[in-house]
Write an enzyme that holds these catalytic residues in place. Structure first.
Site, PDB file in Angstrom:
ATOM      1  N   ARG A  46       0.846  -1.206   0.000  1.00 25.13           N
ATOM      2  CA  ARG A  46       0.000   0.000   0.000  1.00 25.13           C
ATOM      3  C   ARG A  46       0.877   1.250   0.000  1.00 25.13           C
ATOM      4  O   ARG A  46       0.627   2.220  -0.724  1.00 25.13           O
ATOM      5  CB  ARG A  46      -0.922   0.005   1.232  1.00 25.13           C
ATOM      6  CG  ARG A  46      -1.947  -1.119   1.227  1.00 25.13           C
ATOM      7  CD  ARG A  46      -2.982  -0.957   2.322  1.00 25.13           C
ATOM      8  NE  ARG A  46      -2.505  -1.197   3.683  1.00 25.13           N
ATOM      9  CZ  ARG A  46      -2.524  -2.369   4.305  1.00 25.13           C
ATOM     10  NH1 ARG A  46      -2.986  -3.447   3.683  1.00 25.13           N
ATOM     11  NH2 ARG A  46      -2.097  -2.489   5.558  1.00 25.13           N
ATOM     12  N   LYS A 136     -11.932  14.752   5.854  1.00 22.35           N
ATOM     13  CA  LYS A 136     -13.063  14.286   5.052  1.00 22.35           C
ATOM     14  C   LYS A 136     -13.952  13.348   5.866  1.00 22.35           C
ATOM     15  O   LYS A 136     -13.445  12.529   6.638  1.00 22.35           O
ATOM     16  CB  LYS A 136     -12.549  13.540   3.818  1.00 22.35           C
ATOM     17  CG  LYS A 136     -13.648  12.810   3.052  1.00 22.35           C
ATOM     18  CD  LYS A 136     -13.121  11.887   1.982  1.00 22.35           C
ATOM     19  CE  LYS A 136     -13.735  10.517   2.151  1.00 22.35           C
ATOM     20  NZ  LYS A 136     -13.459   9.611   1.020  1.00 22.35           N
ATOM     21  N   GLU A 177     -19.079  15.451   2.733  1.00 30.38           N
ATOM     22  CA  GLU A 177     -19.382  14.544   1.613  1.00 30.38           C
ATOM     23  C   GLU A 177     -20.675  13.759   1.828  1.00 30.38           C
ATOM     24  O   GLU A 177     -20.656  12.668   2.408  1.00 30.38           O
ATOM     25  CB  GLU A 177     -18.205  13.578   1.398  1.00 30.38           C
ATOM     26  CG  GLU A 177     -18.450  12.596   0.259  1.00 30.38           C
ATOM     27  CD  GLU A 177     -17.256  11.676  -0.022  1.00 30.38           C
ATOM     28  OE1 GLU A 177     -16.238  11.772   0.671  1.00 30.38           O
ATOM     29  OE2 GLU A 177     -17.359  10.854  -0.942  1.00 30.38           O
ATOM     30  N   LYS A 219     -18.205  17.950  -1.057  1.00 30.14           N
ATOM     31  CA  LYS A 219     -17.809  16.852  -1.949  1.00 30.14           C
ATOM     32  C   LYS A 219     -19.045  16.011  -2.254  1.00 30.14           C
ATOM     33  O   LYS A 219     -19.370  15.075  -1.514  1.00 30.14           O
ATOM     34  CB  LYS A 219     -16.713  16.002  -1.293  1.00 30.14           C
ATOM     35  CG  LYS A 219     -16.351  14.759  -2.091  1.00 30.14           C
ATOM     36  CD  LYS A 219     -15.017  14.184  -1.695  1.00 30.14           C
ATOM     37  CE  LYS A 219     -14.766  12.871  -2.411  1.00 30.14           C
ATOM     38  NZ  LYS A 219     -13.397  12.402  -2.302  1.00 30.14           N
TER      39      LYS A 219
HETATM   40  P1  13P Z   1     -14.373   7.866  -5.846  1.00 29.95           P
HETATM   41  O1  13P Z   1     -13.993   9.040  -6.690  1.00 29.95           O
HETATM   42  O2  13P Z   1     -13.715   6.586  -6.239  1.00 29.95           O
HETATM   43  O3  13P Z   1     -15.869   7.774  -5.665  1.00 29.95           O
HETATM   44  O4  13P Z   1     -13.782   8.136  -4.398  1.00 29.95           O
HETATM   45  C1  13P Z   1     -13.894   9.401  -3.858  1.00 29.95           C
HETATM   46  C2  13P Z   1     -14.047   9.314  -2.412  1.00 29.95           C
HETATM   47  O5  13P Z   1     -13.246   9.826  -1.668  1.00 29.95           O
HETATM   48  C3  13P Z   1     -15.215   8.616  -1.866  1.00 29.95           C
HETATM   49  O6  13P Z   1     -15.334   8.913  -0.504  1.00 29.95           O
END
Ligand code: 13P
Length: 340
Positions: A46, A136, A177, A219
């Site tokens: 990773r 986030k 988000e 987001k």
């Molecule tokens: P994706 O763009 O693959 O949807 O991932 C963005 C993300 O951070 C989801 O929480």
């Protein structure tokens, strides 16, 4: 790069031509990604993969910030430096995923609520001291038979706002988000309604909880046809419906909207963002915070092998550049063929 206030950090992240790499896959999710290229997911593999992405020459022209998973934020690269420092030294702002994942919402079959508020203040303090400047938290809203419920939307909006208020208190820009999933046979209109309702409730909760909107980034998902919907909306319709939806519910005080890709192909995600930016007069910057749509070709190029490092970086650079162009409305589909 002197970024003294949260509003300055937020503005720097959505500077024209730039956006975010989401590299914060949890241990379970990155394992799934690595399984697809038959590569074992270990702490070292990773780290090696993510280090390749972060050290891609020139990526900083298009990537303003990277969202990290806790493990990565503590890892050192092959030169012995913390990966957080490697990013900062290139002018890329490190961020951190702080939610603990979406879990079943009690009394609401098929729906989820995101956990992670307990002890969050202390965790944010530590991440800020490690050099992270933004955070986030992802909420998941599912479209299905009779769902999303108001209960689910409200529970997630409340948690998002509690998280955002704590981030502001601890000097981290909260990325808020609320993701309406694209899984299912629903129409683009259904996605529009669920997205508008969820954004409306989220902003209402943010205002109730005294979160200054100048200091956050949103987001969201784009407004799309469900993945299994027989009639798929085209690029222009997606761009128009997404912008219309956001104009009706996202306050102009929010500096930027950084979309997730959510299962769109890499090319679709770029084309949609580009089409939105070809429409002018938006009150917020429209940019990207893509995981899969930035990484998919790089992951394929890598195949878990160190000798594929330069192809991996080339593939990542290409998507970063195209999405950077899309934030200016300067991308075109022909470019996909033109670049080797
Ligand atoms: P994706 O763009 O693959 O949807 O991932 C963005 C993300 O951070 C989801 O929480």
């Amino acid at each position: 790069m002197a970024l003294n206030s949260l509003a300055e950090v937020a503005q720097a992240i959505v500077a024209k031509g730039k956006g975010i790499l989401a590299a914060d896959e949890s241990t379970g999710t990155i394992k799934k990604r690595f399984d697809s290229i038959e590569t074992e997911s270990t702490e070292d593999s990773r780290r090696n993969y993510r280090e390749l992405l972060f050290t891609t020459p020139g990526a900083e022209e298009f990537i303003s910030g990277v969202i990290l998973f806790d493990e990565t934020a503590r890892q050192k690269g092959s030169d012995g430096r913390l990966l957080v420092e490697a990013l900062s030294s290139k002018g890329i702002i490190p961020g951190i995923k702080v939610d603990k994942g979406a879990k079943a919402l009690a009394g609401a079959p098929g729906e989820k609520v995101t956990e992670g508020l307990d002890g969050l203040r202390e965790r944010l303090q530590e991440y800020r001291s490690m050099g992270c400047r933004f955070a986030k938290w992802r909420a998941v809203i599912t479209i299905g038979d009779g769902i999303p419920s108001h209960y689910c939307i409200q529970a997630n909006a409340h948690a998002l706002a509690r998280y955002a208020a704590l981030c502001v208190e601890q000097d981290l820009v909260p990325i808020v988000e609320p993701e309406v999933l694209m899984d299912g046979p629903h129409s683009i209109e259904t996605c529009y309604e669920a997205t508008a309702l969820s954004l409306h409730r989220t902003f209402s909760a943010l205002l109730d909880q005294r979160v200054p909107l100048e200091k956050i980034l949103l987001k969201p998902n784009m407004v799309l046809s469900g993945k299994e919907c027989p009639v798929q909306a085209g690029v222009q319709e997606v761009a128009e419906k997404t912008v219309k939806c956001f104009r009706s519910v996202v306050p102009a005080a929010v500096p930027g909207v950084v979309f997730l890709s959510g299962g769109q192909s890499d090319v679709e995600a770029t084309a949609h963002l580009n089409a939105m930016n070809q429409m002018h007069g938006h009150p917020w910057h429209l940019s990207f915070s893509y995981g899969r749509a930035l990484q998919a070709p790089a992951l394929q190029a890598w195949q878990g092998k160190a000798e594929n490092g330069s192809q991996t970086q080339q593939a990542f650079y290409k998507r970063a550049r195209f999405n950077g162009l899309a934030t200016r409305g300067e991308y075109s589909a022909e470019m996909e063929q033109a670049v080797a």
